[in-house]
Design a protein around this motif. Structure first.
Motif, PDB file in Angstrom:
ATOM      1  N   GLY A  39       0.815  -1.213   0.000  1.00  0.00           N
ATOM      2  CA  GLY A  39       0.000   0.000   0.000  1.00  0.00           C
ATOM      3  C   GLY A  39       0.844   1.256   0.000  1.00  0.00           C
ATOM      4  O   GLY A  39       0.566   2.212  -0.743  1.00  0.00           O
ATOM      5  N   LEU A  40       1.897   1.286   0.809  1.00  0.00           N
ATOM      6  CA  LEU A  40       2.772   2.461   0.868  1.00  0.00           C
ATOM      7  C   LEU A  40       3.552   2.631  -0.424  1.00  0.00           C
ATOM      8  O   LEU A  40       3.737   3.761  -0.906  1.00  0.00           O
ATOM      9  N   ALA A  41       4.015   1.524  -1.004  1.00  0.00           N
ATOM     10  CA  ALA A  41       4.741   1.614  -2.272  1.00  0.00           C
ATOM     11  C   ALA A  41       3.830   2.140  -3.374  1.00  0.00           C
ATOM     12  O   ALA A  41       4.245   2.981  -4.194  1.00  0.00           O
ATOM     13  N   SER A  90      10.881  -6.647  -9.508  1.00  0.00           N
ATOM     14  CA  SER A  90      10.873  -6.220  -8.115  1.00  0.00           C
ATOM     15  C   SER A  90      12.282  -6.189  -7.534  1.00  0.00           C
ATOM     16  O   SER A  90      12.662  -5.237  -6.829  1.00  0.00           O
ATOM     17  N   LEU A  91      13.079  -7.215  -7.828  1.00  0.00           N
ATOM     18  CA  LEU A  91      14.446  -7.252  -7.313  1.00  0.00           C
ATOM     19  C   LEU A  91      15.279  -6.107  -7.876  1.00  0.00           C
ATOM     20  O   LEU A  91      16.099  -5.510  -7.164  1.00  0.00           O
ATOM     21  N   LYS A  92      15.067  -5.782  -9.136  1.00  0.00           N
ATOM     22  CA  LYS A  92      15.793  -4.647  -9.726  1.00  0.00           C
ATOM     23  C   LYS A  92      15.403  -3.335  -9.053  1.00  0.00           C
ATOM     24  O   LYS A  92      16.243  -2.453  -8.850  1.00  0.00           O
ATOM     25  N   ALA A 134       8.073  -8.918  -3.169  1.00  0.00           N
ATOM     26  CA  ALA A 134       7.384  -8.297  -4.302  1.00  0.00           C
ATOM     27  C   ALA A 134       6.917  -6.881  -4.014  1.00  0.00           C
ATOM     28  O   ALA A 134       6.241  -6.284  -4.858  1.00  0.00           O
ATOM     29  N   ILE A 135       7.256  -6.309  -2.861  1.00  0.00           N
ATOM     30  CA  ILE A 135       6.718  -4.998  -2.493  1.00  0.00           C
ATOM     31  C   ILE A 135       6.956  -3.928  -3.564  1.00  0.00           C
ATOM     32  O   ILE A 135       6.014  -3.244  -3.978  1.00  0.00           O
TER      33      ILE A 135
END
Length: 416
Positions: free
Chosen positions: A43-45, A95-97, A371-372
């Protein structure tokens, strides 16, 4: 305030009396362009990317409890992208990038440690599976390295490679870019950056109902702090997604389970990799404070209790000691559980719901923390434009009607 070495010096000279709060605690306004329900990482992202990349700053994030107090603060902090199917691999590697440049972008150290993520092979079947898995990763453009038994022993000296090991180690494979990040720092970094762009983060504000127009579209949200009008509403509440969906008048193919984790007392550096053992059902890493962070499988009964059962805790500890016998003298300090939202194919749902102007980000199951950044990015895109991002197209709710599932149940490495 921008954090820097100079800011630290100034703070020290002022006896650290000049630091401002990382984010505000505003009262909710009467209306917003977008309201996001859920003050966790996703949600914050999403709020940050809405403001930063889409220019939509009249945004509120509503959190029933405190910021990051749900699954974002109740996980084992692992980040990786070693998934099997192309759709999942693209999503998690994106996501990792984003994680790899997140500290710089947010001006907040999320303590990303790309120490390497090792999956053990403890049977002939495991060896065949990891070879297929590593090849699939290479085909998806993601690095993976197959390891022999001897290489595993060199990388993880504490592991039991003796002839009498209960679960013999035959090999493994490693994603070197995998590792860990600090879970609370990820939430705080996104919150601080979103707040600086004008987003209102409102804690202790539970959503109790939805107000709909004649055409069924959501127009407002009911809370104990009053009704809040909204142009669009996003739900990002993980294990409580089905509860909010029921309030809005539709059903989700989500079952909520407790997923336990625990930490030992701190010791000197002993394990500089993330190690996951499918054969035993446990995974272990060492935190920056020296604690051994241990996780395992789900408590396989539906629950909203953030504690988990003793039986699963006992089995996870036994599995950990089967791999690392030298940890047997360590004392457990803390244990907790997050409430994960599991769907039939263990892949997320990101996009519109059957209710107009209501969107959802859920179904991450045991993979939500890693995954954030991608979850927030893709959720912000659909909230801002009303159209799915191309990476999110395979992860729509309608796939449970069409049958085009992306079954990543094995990608957790633990037989949940």
């Amino acid at each position: 305030m921008r954090y820097s070495a100079l800011a630290l010096v100034r703070g020290a000279l002022a006896a650290h009396r000049n630091w401002t709060p990382a984010w505000r605690s505003p009262e909710p306004k009467a209306s917003y362009d977008v309201v996001i329900i859920g003050g966790g990482g996703h949600g914050l992202a999403a709020a940050y990317y809405l403001a930063r990349h889409h220019g939509i700053r009249n945004v509120a994030v509503l959190e029933r409890g405190w910021l990051g107090g749900g699954n974002t603060g109740r996980n084992t902090t692992v980040v990786r992208s070693n998934y099997l199917y192309p759709e999942s691999a693209r999503l998690y590697d994106f996501s990792l990038k984003l994680y790899e440049r997140l500290s710089h972008e947010l001006n907040f150290n999320v303590m990303l440690s790309q120490r390497g993520h090792i999956m053990l092979a403890q049977s002939r079947h495991d060896l065949e599976s990891i070879a297929r898995w590593a090849n699939a990763m290479h085909m998806n453009g993601i690095e993976a390295e197959l390891l022999t038994r001897e290489q595993v022993g060199e990388l993880i000296p504490a592991i039991d490679l003796s002839p009498h090991a209960r679960y013999p180690v035959l090999g493994g494979f490693m994603q070197q870019r995998g590792g860990t990040a600090r879970h609370d720092a990820v939430a705080w970094g996104y919150a601080r950056a979103a707040d600086a762009l004008g987003v209102d983060i409102i804690q202790n504000c539970e959503v109790t109902g939805f107000v709909k127009a004649a055409n069924g579209a959501v127009t407002a949200i009911e809370t104990p702090r009053g009704r809040i009008q909204a142009g669009r509403v996003g739900i990002a509440v993980a294990g409580h997604s089905s509860v909010l969906a029921r309030l809005a008048g539709f059903r989700l193919p989500v079952t909520s389970f407790a997923l336990q984790a625990m930490v030992t007392e701190p010791i000197k550096p002993r394990l500089d990799k993330v190690v996951i053992s499918p054969g035993t059902g446990a995974y272990v890493s060492q935190s920056d404070k020296g604690e051994m962070v241990i996780g395992g499988g789900l408590d396989l009964f539906p629950s909203y209790a953030q504690r988990g059962s003793f039986a699963v805790l006992q089995s996870v500890v036994a599995a950990t000691l089967a791999i690392f016998p030298s940890f047997s003298r360590l004392r457990l300090m803390r244990q907790w559980a997050g409430i994960v939202d599991v769907v039939h194919d263990s892949s997320p749902i990101i996009g519109p719901t059957p209710v107009p102007e209501l969107y959802i980000n859920c179904g991450w199951g045991t993979g939500g923390f890693k995954a954030i950044p991608a979850g927030g990015w893709l959720f912000a895109h659909v909230l801002a434009t009303g159209r799915n991002h191309e990476l999110a197209e395979p992860f729509q709710l309608e796939r449970f009607i069409t049958g085009r599932l992306i079954d990543e149940a094995a990608a957790s490495g633990i037989a949940h």
